[in-house]
Design a protein around this motif. Structure first.
Motif, PDB file in Angstrom:
ATOM      1  N   GLN A 229       7.183 -12.469   3.102  1.00 43.44           N
ATOM      2  CA  GLN A 229       6.030 -11.569   3.072  1.00 43.44           C
ATOM      3  C   GLN A 229       6.420 -10.136   3.392  1.00 43.44           C
ATOM      4  O   GLN A 229       5.954  -9.192   2.746  1.00 43.44           O
ATOM      5  CB  GLN A 229       4.973 -12.048   4.074  1.00 43.44           C
ATOM      6  N   ASP A 233       8.252  -6.389  -1.033  1.00 50.18           N
ATOM      7  CA  ASP A 233       8.112  -5.010  -1.524  1.00 50.18           C
ATOM      8  C   ASP A 233       9.427  -4.244  -1.414  1.00 50.18           C
ATOM      9  O   ASP A 233       9.796  -3.473  -2.310  1.00 50.18           O
ATOM     10  CB  ASP A 233       7.025  -4.264  -0.748  1.00 50.18           C
ATOM     11  N   GLY A 261       2.379 -11.152  -4.631  1.00 48.41           N
ATOM     12  CA  GLY A 261       3.143  -9.937  -4.380  1.00 48.41           C
ATOM     13  C   GLY A 261       3.566  -9.250  -5.659  1.00 48.41           C
ATOM     14  O   GLY A 261       3.473  -8.022  -5.785  1.00 48.41           O
ATOM     15  N   LYS A 264       0.471  -7.672  -7.373  1.00 53.11           N
ATOM     16  CA  LYS A 264       0.024  -6.449  -6.705  1.00 53.11           C
ATOM     17  C   LYS A 264       0.914  -5.265  -7.056  1.00 53.11           C
ATOM     18  O   LYS A 264       0.431  -4.148  -7.228  1.00 53.11           O
ATOM     19  CB  LYS A 264       0.005  -6.657  -5.190  1.00 53.11           C
ATOM     20  N   ARG A 265       2.226  -5.495  -7.161  1.00 52.60           N
ATOM     21  CA  ARG A 265       3.123  -4.398  -7.509  1.00 52.60           C
ATOM     22  C   ARG A 265       2.994  -4.016  -8.988  1.00 52.60           C
ATOM     23  O   ARG A 265       3.268  -2.881  -9.364  1.00 52.60           O
ATOM     24  CB  ARG A 265       4.573  -4.763  -7.188  1.00 52.60           C
TER      25      ARG A 265
END
Length: 320
Positions: A229, A233, A261, A264-265
């Motif tokens: 988590q 990123d 993840g 979202k990116r």
């Protein structure tokens, strides 16, 4: 990380989704590639064979893995091997003078070598093995400390959340009841407490009763989901233009983190759906290459049963 091995021969690498990973990395001969969960270097060897004028960095927490991997990679002078957690990849690369990379691979979970080495304490099948489960044996805290030190509520939480076991509450209760009489020291002690918590008719239909609890304790001890988590990123940001991050998961919670993840990116915009123009200023970091996860084929699953739950997801970086 489902590599097949035997204790007597150490790490024998049969990497999961090998061809799919090599294709997904889209390897350039002069690129820089990082395997953040090196293991026995099964994937790494195939990456290195495709490099000419490039660099390779292998990272793993397990000293046994690093020894085996170093031996297999010694023919490649451009390969560096480092004992660390992939969550510290940016710092590891900086120490090697590397700022951006062409591709990153994570093959998450526990290796077959770790499962098949009794003294590591990862397997519920090894009754006399110590409750250890450390991926990095430099750690002082072990599974034994969790089982004997966590409160009933804390045990319930990790078994429910990380093991997704419907009997989590009862298992936690029986562990606490067991340790009131004596400390749980071996995998067999933990198995005994768990068996007492689950009805026999359920045990006969759902397989070994300890599987989910052992998984939960291992994840908690090694901070596996937390690392994923907190690092996802950062890994994407280490990629150069068109660089790719490939992640193989074996657990639904891991896969959920990677899927959300990546999404979202790819689309970080927080503006209401009806807004004609984006005003939040958040820009896409690239694209999700795998709209659906890549799964192992029937033949691979038959040859290596530990590959059956594997899922590969891929993200490609873009700065445009």
């Amino acid at each position: 990380m489902a590599e097949t091995s035997g204790q007597e021969i150490g790490f024998r690498h049969r990497p999961v989704l090998l061809h799919e990973v090599i294709e997904a990395l889209n390897i350039r001969q002069d690129g820089i590639y990082v395997d953040g969960t090196l293991g026995g270097a099964g994937h790494a060897c195939e990456v290195c064979r495709r490099l000419s004028g490039g660099r390779f960095v292998g990272i793993d927490r397990d000293a046994d893995a690093l020894r085996a991997a170093s031996e297999r990679l010694k023919e490649f002078s451009f390969a560096s091997v480092v004992q660390s957690n992939y969550s510290e990849m940016k710092e590891v690369l900086a120490s090697l003078g590397i700022e951006k990379v062409s591709g990153i691979l994570l093959d998450l979970g526990v290796s077959s070598y770790q499962l098949d080495t009794p003294e590591r304490g990862f397997s519920y099948k090894e009754e006399t093995a110590p409750l250890d489960m450390r991926m990095d044996r430099r750690m002082e805290f072990t599974a034994r400390d969790i089982i004997n030190g966590y409160s009933e509520a804390e045990l319930f939480r990790i078994i429910r959340d990380y093991g997704e076991d419907p009997f989590a509450k009862n298992i936690a209760k029986h562990i606490v009841r067991y340790r009131e009489k004596k400390e749980l020291v071996t995998c067999g002690d933990l198995n005994e407490a768990i068996r007492a918590a689950i009805p026999m008719k359920i045990q006969k239909t759902l397989g070994h009763p300890s599987k989910r609890t052992f998984q939960a304790v291992r994840i908690e001890l090694n901070g596996e989901l937390k690392a994923l988590q907190e690092t996802l990123d950062k890994l994407i940001d280490l990629l150069e233009e068109n660089g790719r991050l490939c992640i193989i998961t074996f657990h639904s919670l891991e896969d959920r983190i990677v899927k959300s993840g990546f999404k979202k990116r790819e689309n970080p915009c927080e503006c209401p759906p009806g807004f004609p123009v984006c005003v939040c200023g958040k820009k896409s970091a690239g694209r999700v290459v795998t709209k659906k996860p890549v799964l192992p084929g029937k033949e691979e699953c038959e040859e290596n049963k530990r590959a059956r739950s594997a899922k590969l997801r891929v993200f490609e970086r873009s700065y445009k």
